[in-house]
Scaffold this active site. Structure first.
Site, PDB file in Angstrom:
ATOM      1  N   ALA A 234       0.169   1.176   2.384  1.00  0.00           N
ATOM      2  CA  ALA A 234       1.602   0.770   2.400  1.00  0.00           C
ATOM      3  C   ALA A 234       2.003   0.373   0.826  1.00  0.00           C
ATOM      4  O   ALA A 234       2.425   1.370  -0.612  1.00  0.00           O
ATOM      5  CB  ALA A 234       2.503   0.962   3.157  1.00  0.00           C
ATOM      6  N   ARG A 235       2.139  -0.314   1.414  1.00  0.00           N
ATOM      7  CA  ARG A 235       2.394  -1.569  -0.275  1.00  0.00           C
ATOM      8  C   ARG A 235       2.119  -2.988   0.100  1.00  0.00           C
ATOM      9  O   ARG A 235       1.898  -3.872   1.048  1.00  0.00           O
ATOM     10  CB  ARG A 235       4.447  -1.888  -0.599  1.00  0.00           C
ATOM     11  CG  ARG A 235       4.588  -0.761  -1.250  1.00  0.00           C
ATOM     12  CD  ARG A 235       5.208  -1.637  -2.663  1.00  0.00           C
ATOM     13  NE  ARG A 235       5.450   0.097  -3.138  1.00  0.00           N
ATOM     14  CZ  ARG A 235       4.853   1.497  -3.128  1.00  0.00           C
ATOM     15  NH1 ARG A 235       4.020   2.204  -3.217  1.00  0.00           N
ATOM     16  NH2 ARG A 235       5.987   2.443  -4.268  1.00  0.00           N
ATOM     17  N   GLU A 264       0.370  -7.899  -7.161  1.00  0.00           N
ATOM     18  CA  GLU A 264      -0.817  -6.576  -7.385  1.00  0.00           C
ATOM     19  C   GLU A 264      -0.445  -7.039  -8.996  1.00  0.00           C
ATOM     20  O   GLU A 264       0.695  -6.468  -9.461  1.00  0.00           O
ATOM     21  CB  GLU A 264      -0.909  -5.155  -7.069  1.00  0.00           C
ATOM     22  CG  GLU A 264      -0.031  -4.602  -6.961  1.00  0.00           C
ATOM     23  CD  GLU A 264      -0.768  -3.195  -6.133  1.00  0.00           C
ATOM     24  OE1 GLU A 264      -0.642  -2.931  -4.433  1.00  0.00           O
ATOM     25  OE2 GLU A 264       0.203  -2.362  -6.571  1.00  0.00           O
ATOM     26  N   HIS A 282      -4.944   0.170  -6.044  1.00  0.00           N
ATOM     27  CA  HIS A 282      -3.344   1.205  -5.310  1.00  0.00           C
ATOM     28  C   HIS A 282      -3.509   2.349  -6.314  1.00  0.00           C
ATOM     29  O   HIS A 282      -3.384   3.134  -7.274  1.00  0.00           O
ATOM     30  CB  HIS A 282      -2.293   0.749  -6.538  1.00  0.00           C
ATOM     31  CG  HIS A 282      -0.901   1.067  -6.407  1.00  0.00           C
ATOM     32  ND1 HIS A 282      -0.089   0.368  -5.804  1.00  0.00           N
ATOM     33  CD2 HIS A 282      -0.177   1.837  -5.485  1.00  0.00           C
ATOM     34  CE1 HIS A 282       1.290   1.023  -5.143  1.00  0.00           C
ATOM     35  NE2 HIS A 282       0.739   1.993  -5.078  1.00  0.00           N
TER      36      HIS A 282
HETATM   37  C1  GLV Z   1       2.647   4.941  -4.382  1.00  0.00           C
HETATM   38  O1  GLV Z   1       2.547   3.988  -4.029  1.00  0.00           O
HETATM   39  C2  GLV Z   1       3.860   5.054  -3.880  1.00  0.00           C
HETATM   40  O2  GLV Z   1       4.551   4.760  -4.205  1.00  0.00           O
HETATM   41  O3  GLV Z   1       3.954   7.180  -4.721  1.00  0.00           O
END
Ligand code: GLV
Length: 329
Positions: A234-235, A264, A282
């Protein structure tokens, strides 16, 4: 001609599409820092970003700016209160990345469960002298319980794949999904705590908001089974990376797969020193086809929001459609 900034290197043919409508300032160099981005935005009508932080101060310093199109589904890099207050439209790139991201989630989860990164490092290190019955024993995926936190479009694509592995699917989300989707996915809604206690493989696919900062910290990790895995697609910031490194080091959970990190591209060094983790930079949406689709969708949004092209005035993915938009300078 209106002016747009493309803040990052992207596919040159997408830049060419934008050049048909706009005077383009394309940053092909390093990621722009706050000061440089502020300067480059100052005389623009629109911008295409990819995770670049866009603050209220930048919007205030760019009086002509009417739209910022993020080449990502997540847009936590935008100060949305600032966008709304300044009447600047934000757009994102949902849907086109669902399936590739779900594929990658499975790859990461399976790699963590089956200790693939750890085994590969060991092999590359020249340690393989003989086969051993107990070498790199991991956790099964098939027949186990998947726990999806964040049952949006990507979470659903992820859960859909569990059928082939004969898994039980638990999920937690801000709101329950429609009964028809629950039935299709054979997914059961449970509290976050119940999910953490019962799932063998927990996958995070929820958007980042200040409210879910460190939604998975030491207390949540302590609820998980000692043989469970955690995958973050996710994040960064949803997981307390220091607490996770500690839990992995002490084998409070078996393994983790992380594609996103707090701060990151810097990483908490503690994550690099634990073996039972798979780390990727990522790249969950990073297939040629999907990244192209995302870039073209971001361009579609920018073109339409600036009143050009076949969908002039109707960008497909407004994040804050309520803003009436700044007057055209
Ligand atoms: C990638 O992390 C996105 O949000 O598309």
């Amino acid at each position: 001609m209106q002016k747009v900034l493309i803040a990052r290197p992207i596919f040159p043919d997408v830049v060419e599409r934008l050049r048909q409508y706009f005077e383009v300032d394309w940053n092909t160099g390093e990621v722009l820092g706050a000061e440089a981005l502020t300067q480059r935005l100052a005389d623009k009508d629109g911008a295409l970003t990819a995770g670049d932080t866009v603050s209220a101060a930048m919007l205030a310093a760019a009086p002509r700016l009417r739209v910022v199109a993020n080449m990502a589904v997540g847009y936590n890099n935008f100060d949305m209160d600032g966008f709304n207050a300044a009447h600047v439209l934000a757009t994102n790139t949902p849907d086109v990345l669902n399936e590739s991201t779900a594929d990658f989630g499975w790859a990461l989860m399976m790699a963590a469960a089956r200790r693939m990164a750890e085994a590969e490092h060991w092999l590359r290190g020249g340690h393989w002298q003989k086969w051993a019955y107990d070498g790199f024993l991991g956790a099964d995926i098939h027949g186990s319980t998947l726990g999806v936190i964040g049952m949006g479009r990507i979470g659903q694509a992820l859960a859909r794949r569990a059928r082939g592995f004969n898994m039980q699917v638990l999920y937690h989300n801000r709101t329950r999904v429609a009964p028809a989707i629950e039935a299709e996915l054979n997914a059961h809604y449970v509290s976050k705590e119940a999910l953490l206690q019962r799932a063998d493989h927990v996958v995070l696919v929820l958007p980042y908001t200040p409210q879910n900062h460190h939604a998975i910290g030491a207390a949540e990790l302590a609820l998980m089974k000692p043989n469970a895995t955690l995958t973050n697609l996710a994040r960064g910031g949803i997981v307390d990376d220091a607490a996770l490194a500690d839990a992995l080091r002490h084998k409070r959970i078996a393994a983790a797969g992380l594609d996103v990190f707090e701060g990151e591209p810097q990483l908490n060094p503690a994550l690099l020193s634990v073996p039972n983790i798979v780390l990727t930079p990522h790249i969950a949406s990073a297939t040629e086809a999907t990244r192209r689709a995302m870039a073209n969708l971001a361009a579609d949004n920018l073109i339409a929001a600036l009143g050009e092209g076949p969908n002039a005035g109707r960008p497909p993915n407004p994040v804050n459609p309520q803003v009436s938009g700044r007057a055209r300078a």
